[in-house]
Scaffold this motif. Structure first.
Motif, PDB file in Angstrom:
ATOM      1  N   LYS A  60       0.820  -1.211   0.000  1.00 47.81           N
ATOM      2  CA  LYS A  60       0.000   0.000   0.000  1.00 47.81           C
ATOM      3  C   LYS A  60       0.855   1.262   0.000  1.00 47.81           C
ATOM      4  O   LYS A  60       0.325   2.359  -0.018  1.00 47.81           O
ATOM      5  CB  LYS A  60      -0.929  -0.005   1.206  1.00 47.81           C
ATOM      6  CG  LYS A  60      -1.953  -1.125   1.121  1.00 47.81           C
ATOM      7  CD  LYS A  60      -2.894  -1.102   2.279  1.00 47.81           C
ATOM      8  CE  LYS A  60      -3.891  -2.242   2.158  1.00 47.81           C
ATOM      9  NZ  LYS A  60      -4.813  -2.297   3.262  1.00 47.81           N
ATOM     10  N   GLY A  61       2.169   1.103   0.025  1.00 43.86           N
ATOM     11  CA  GLY A  61       3.055   2.247  -0.043  1.00 43.86           C
ATOM     12  C   GLY A  61       3.207   2.941   1.294  1.00 43.86           C
ATOM     13  O   GLY A  61       2.959   2.360   2.346  1.00 43.86           O
ATOM     14  N   GLY A  62       3.654   4.185   1.236  1.00 38.66           N
ATOM     15  CA  GLY A  62       3.871   4.942   2.456  1.00 38.66           C
ATOM     16  C   GLY A  62       3.558   6.403   2.263  1.00 38.66           C
ATOM     17  O   GLY A  62       3.313   6.869   1.146  1.00 38.66           O
ATOM     18  N   THR A  63       3.576   7.123   3.360  1.00 39.86           N
ATOM     19  CA  THR A  63       3.309   8.549   3.337  1.00 39.86           C
ATOM     20  C   THR A  63       4.085   9.218   4.458  1.00 39.86           C
ATOM     21  O   THR A  63       4.448   8.566   5.442  1.00 39.86           O
ATOM     22  CB  THR A  63       1.799   8.840   3.472  1.00 39.86           C
ATOM     23  OG1 THR A  63       1.581  10.220   3.277  1.00 39.86           O
ATOM     24  CG2 THR A  63       1.261   8.414   4.808  1.00 39.86           C
ATOM     25  N   ASP A  73       8.144  11.805   9.237  1.00 43.10           N
ATOM     26  CA  ASP A  73       8.731  10.492   9.000  1.00 43.10           C
ATOM     27  C   ASP A  73       7.978   9.791   7.893  1.00 43.10           C
ATOM     28  O   ASP A  73       6.767   9.928   7.746  1.00 43.10           O
ATOM     29  CB  ASP A  73       8.696   9.628  10.255  1.00 43.10           C
ATOM     30  CG  ASP A  73       9.705  10.046  11.288  1.00 43.10           C
ATOM     31  OD1 ASP A  73      10.761  10.580  10.908  1.00 43.10           O
ATOM     32  OD2 ASP A  73       9.438   9.849  12.493  1.00 43.10           O
ATOM     33  N   CYS A  74       8.693   8.988   7.114  1.00 45.98           N
ATOM     34  CA  CYS A  74       8.099   8.186   6.062  1.00 45.98           C
ATOM     35  C   CYS A  74       7.632   6.878   6.689  1.00 45.98           C
ATOM     36  O   CYS A  74       8.444   6.055   7.097  1.00 45.98           O
ATOM     37  CB  CYS A  74       9.130   7.921   4.955  1.00 45.98           C
ATOM     38  SG  CYS A  74       8.502   6.804   3.694  1.00 45.98           S
ATOM     39  N   CYS A  75       6.326   6.684   6.775  1.00 43.29           N
ATOM     40  CA  CYS A  75       5.752   5.493   7.412  1.00 43.29           C
ATOM     41  C   CYS A  75       4.825   4.781   6.434  1.00 43.29           C
ATOM     42  O   CYS A  75       4.221   5.395   5.573  1.00 43.29           O
ATOM     43  CB  CYS A  75       4.969   5.867   8.665  1.00 43.29           C
ATOM     44  SG  CYS A  75       5.975   6.647   9.929  1.00 43.29           S
ATOM     45  N   ARG A  76       4.700   3.473   6.616  1.00 45.15           N
ATOM     46  CA  ARG A  76       3.847   2.694   5.717  1.00 45.15           C
ATOM     47  C   ARG A  76       2.380   3.030   5.954  1.00 45.15           C
ATOM     48  O   ARG A  76       1.992   3.462   7.035  1.00 45.15           O
ATOM     49  CB  ARG A  76       4.072   1.215   5.902  1.00 45.15           C
ATOM     50  CG  ARG A  76       3.443   0.668   7.165  1.00 45.15           C
ATOM     51  CD  ARG A  76       3.623  -0.806   7.247  1.00 45.15           C
ATOM     52  NE  ARG A  76       2.726  -1.333   8.266  1.00 45.15           N
ATOM     53  CZ  ARG A  76       2.668  -2.581   8.603  1.00 45.15           C
ATOM     54  NH1 ARG A  76       3.454  -3.460   8.027  1.00 45.15           N
ATOM     55  NH2 ARG A  76       1.827  -2.998   9.499  1.00 45.15           N
ATOM     56  N   LYS A  77       1.576   2.842   4.914  1.00 50.79           N
ATOM     57  CA  LYS A  77       0.131   3.069   5.020  1.00 50.79           C
ATOM     58  C   LYS A  77      -0.534   1.814   5.551  1.00 50.79           C
ATOM     59  O   LYS A  77      -0.204   0.704   5.162  1.00 50.79           O
ATOM     60  CB  LYS A  77      -0.459   3.417   3.654  1.00 50.79           C
ATOM     61  CG  LYS A  77      -0.058   4.781   3.166  1.00 50.79           C
ATOM     62  CD  LYS A  77      -0.778   5.080   1.869  1.00 50.79           C
ATOM     63  CE  LYS A  77      -0.389   6.426   1.325  1.00 50.79           C
ATOM     64  NZ  LYS A  77      -1.042   6.711   0.052  1.00 50.79           N
TER      65      LYS A  77
END
Length: 79
Positions: A60-63, A73-77
């Motif tokens: 599902k990627g990240g945001t 911070d870049c965290c997973r969705k």
């Protein structure tokens, strides 16, 4: 006089229902807080958060998430 008592009892019942809803939501939030999202690091050091999370195995990627722009911070969705 009787109408005031009925209105007072109705207000009490509504407040009780609202309190029960809030308490049940707090329990759900406490359980969800145990699931800390996987974060890759600060967004300032990651070129493309979405694609890097996909490459790490999160379909599902990240945001980028955070309180201020300086501390994102870049965290997973999750969804």
């Amino acid at each position: 006089m009787a109408k005031r008592k009925v209105a007072y009892l109705m207000v009490q019942q509504i407040l009780r229902i609202i309190c029960l809803i809030l308490i049940s939501n707090l329990r759900a939030m406490a359980v969800n807080s145990l699931h800390i999202p996987h974060c890759l690091g600060p967004c300032s050091t990651i070129k493309n958060c979405f694609h890097d999370c996909v490459a790490q195995g999160f379909p599902k990627g990240g945001t980028c998430v955070g309180i201020t722009l300086a501390h994102m911070d870049c965290c997973r969705k999750w969804s």
